[in-house]
Scaffold this motif. Structure first.
Motif, PDB file in Angstrom:
ATOM      1  N   ARG A  81       0.741  -1.266  -0.078  1.00 26.76           N
ATOM      2  CA  ARG A  81      -0.021  -0.035   0.030  1.00 26.76           C
ATOM      3  C   ARG A  81       0.793   1.190   0.180  1.00 26.76           C
ATOM      4  NH1 ARG A  81      -4.620   0.192   4.347  1.00 26.76           N
ATOM      5  NH2 ARG A  81      -4.239  -2.232   3.596  1.00 26.76           N
ATOM      6  N   HIS A  84       2.364   1.548  -3.461  1.00 33.62           N
ATOM      7  CA  HIS A  84       1.316   1.979  -4.430  1.00 33.62           C
ATOM      8  C   HIS A  84       1.114   3.497  -4.226  1.00 33.62           C
ATOM      9  CE1 HIS A  84      -1.983   1.439  -7.066  1.00 33.62           C
ATOM     10  NE2 HIS A  84      -2.893   2.247  -6.265  1.00 33.62           N
ATOM     11  N   ASN A  85       0.785   3.940  -2.988  1.00 31.29           N
ATOM     12  CA  ASN A  85       0.566   5.298  -2.905  1.00 31.29           C
ATOM     13  C   ASN A  85       1.668   6.290  -3.084  1.00 31.29           C
ATOM     14  OD1 ASN A  85      -1.964   4.528  -1.871  1.00 31.29           O
ATOM     15  ND2 ASN A  85      -1.672   4.740   0.303  1.00 31.29           N
ATOM     16  N   VAL A  88       1.238   6.694  -6.673  1.00 26.97           N
ATOM     17  CA  VAL A  88       0.337   7.520  -6.994  1.00 26.97           C
ATOM     18  C   VAL A  88       0.586   9.069  -6.906  1.00 26.97           C
ATOM     19  CG1 VAL A  88      -1.959   8.206  -6.555  1.00 26.97           C
ATOM     20  CG2 VAL A  88      -1.696   5.779  -6.480  1.00 26.97           C
ATOM     21  N   GLU A  89       1.247   9.284  -5.874  1.00 26.04           N
ATOM     22  CA  GLU A  89       1.530  10.514  -5.426  1.00 26.04           C
ATOM     23  C   GLU A  89       2.682  11.157  -6.510  1.00 26.04           C
ATOM     24  OE1 GLU A  89       4.065  12.601  -1.733  1.00 26.04           O
ATOM     25  OE2 GLU A  89       2.632  11.174  -1.393  1.00 26.04           O
ATOM     26  N   GLN A  92       0.789  11.769  -9.790  1.00 24.85           N
ATOM     27  CA  GLN A  92       0.009  12.923  -9.675  1.00 24.85           C
ATOM     28  C   GLN A  92       0.809  14.190  -9.809  1.00 24.85           C
ATOM     29  OE1 GLN A  92      -2.322  12.279  -6.175  1.00 24.85           O
ATOM     30  NE2 GLN A  92      -3.694  11.310  -7.214  1.00 24.85           N
ATOM     31  N   ILE A  99      -3.151  14.925 -13.531  1.00 25.75           N
ATOM     32  CA  ILE A  99      -4.283  13.828 -13.127  1.00 25.75           C
ATOM     33  C   ILE A  99      -3.737  12.405 -13.622  1.00 25.75           C
ATOM     34  CG2 ILE A  99      -6.559  13.139 -13.996  1.00 25.75           C
ATOM     35  CD1 ILE A  99      -7.092  16.017 -14.887  1.00 25.75           C
ATOM     36  N   SER A 100      -3.857  11.716 -12.643  1.00 29.65           N
ATOM     37  CA  SER A 100      -3.344  10.282 -12.795  1.00 29.65           C
ATOM     38  C   SER A 100      -4.567   9.199 -12.783  1.00 29.65           C
ATOM     39  CB  SER A 100      -2.378   9.850 -11.525  1.00 29.65           C
ATOM     40  OG  SER A 100      -1.944   8.524 -11.602  1.00 29.65           O
ATOM     41  N   PRO A 101      -4.396   8.144 -13.766  1.00 30.09           N
ATOM     42  CA  PRO A 101      -5.576   6.981 -13.752  1.00 30.09           C
ATOM     43  C   PRO A 101      -5.386   6.473 -12.291  1.00 30.09           C
ATOM     44  CG  PRO A 101      -3.795   6.644 -15.114  1.00 30.09           C
ATOM     45  CD  PRO A 101      -3.415   8.027 -14.533  1.00 30.09           C
ATOM     46  N   LEU A 102      -4.326   6.348 -11.539  1.00 31.84           N
ATOM     47  CA  LEU A 102      -4.164   5.840 -10.426  1.00 31.84           C
ATOM     48  C   LEU A 102      -4.759   6.360  -9.260  1.00 31.84           C
ATOM     49  CD1 LEU A 102      -0.397   4.609 -10.700  1.00 31.84           C
ATOM     50  CD2 LEU A 102      -2.287   3.333 -11.396  1.00 31.84           C
ATOM     51  N   GLN A 103      -5.239   5.416  -8.413  1.00 32.06           N
ATOM     52  CA  GLN A 103      -6.128   6.059  -7.144  1.00 32.06           C
ATOM     53  C   GLN A 103      -5.245   5.332  -6.081  1.00 32.06           C
ATOM     54  OE1 GLN A 103     -10.202   5.403  -7.302  1.00 32.06           O
ATOM     55  NE2 GLN A 103     -10.516   6.607  -9.065  1.00 32.06           N
ATOM     56  N   ALA A 104      -5.353   6.221  -5.107  1.00 32.63           N
ATOM     57  CA  ALA A 104      -4.573   5.928  -3.559  1.00 32.63           C
ATOM     58  C   ALA A 104      -5.398   4.814  -3.013  1.00 32.63           C
ATOM     59  CB  ALA A 104      -4.322   6.808  -2.650  1.00 32.63           C
TER      60      ALA A 104
END
Length: 163
Positions: A81, A84-85, A88-89, A92, A99-104
């Motif tokens: 996690r 992954h976060n 994502v950060e 972004q 804008i990223s297609p990944l979400q936290a």
């Protein structure tokens, strides 16, 4: 001669009593050795108690193993996690549009919970087609024939092509 015969009888009685006591002791010892069921029972009880202790130790080891495995899997999930976060950060912040297609992934939720699930167990798949009351089942020979009969009632005559 009378004195020697009384003395001989006393000696004979003393020897007889001593032999009786020795024979009784030897007999008791031999009988004790000849009763293997008592010895076998004691040995079996000891073996049973040892096996019970071993079983309890084994169960504790298995329980400890799975508790530790759960802890390690939760740590692994937390590490995943975090990575992954972090990605994502970075996506972004570094992406040109922001804008990223990944979400936290939300934090604080354990992946593996030691509490039993409150969900009811899933039902096994049915190996037959269930039938609704008042209708023909899927395995009935006329199943689905009603819709085909209605179509066949309204058959239009074939149209001949014009030449």
């Amino acid at each position: 001669m009378g004195g020697t015969s009384v003395q001989d009888i006393n000696t004979l009685l003393a020897v007889a009593i001593i032999c009786l006591l020795i024979g009784t002791a030897i007999g008791y010892f031999i009988i004790g050795r000849m009763r293997p069921e008592q010895q076998n029972r004691a040995a079996l009880e000891k073996q049973f108690n040892d096996m019970q202790r071993q079983q309890q130790d084994y169960q504790q080891q298995v329980s400890h193993h799975f508790d530790r495995t759960g802890e390690l899997l939760n740590e692994l999930a937390e590490s995943y996690r975090s990575v992954h976060n972090h990605i994502v950060e970075g996506a972004q912040n570094l992406h040109s549009t922001g804008i990223s297609p990944l979400q936290a992934i939300p934090e604080g939720r354990p992946v593996l919970d030691n509490k039993p699930s409150s969900l009811s167990p899933a039902a096994p798949p049915l190996d037959y087609a269930p039938r609704q009351p008042g209708k023909k089942g899927a395995l009935h020979e006329e199943f689905g024939m009603d819709s085909e009969k209605k179509k066949s009632d309204h058959i239009e005559p074939p149209v001949t092509p014009h030449a």
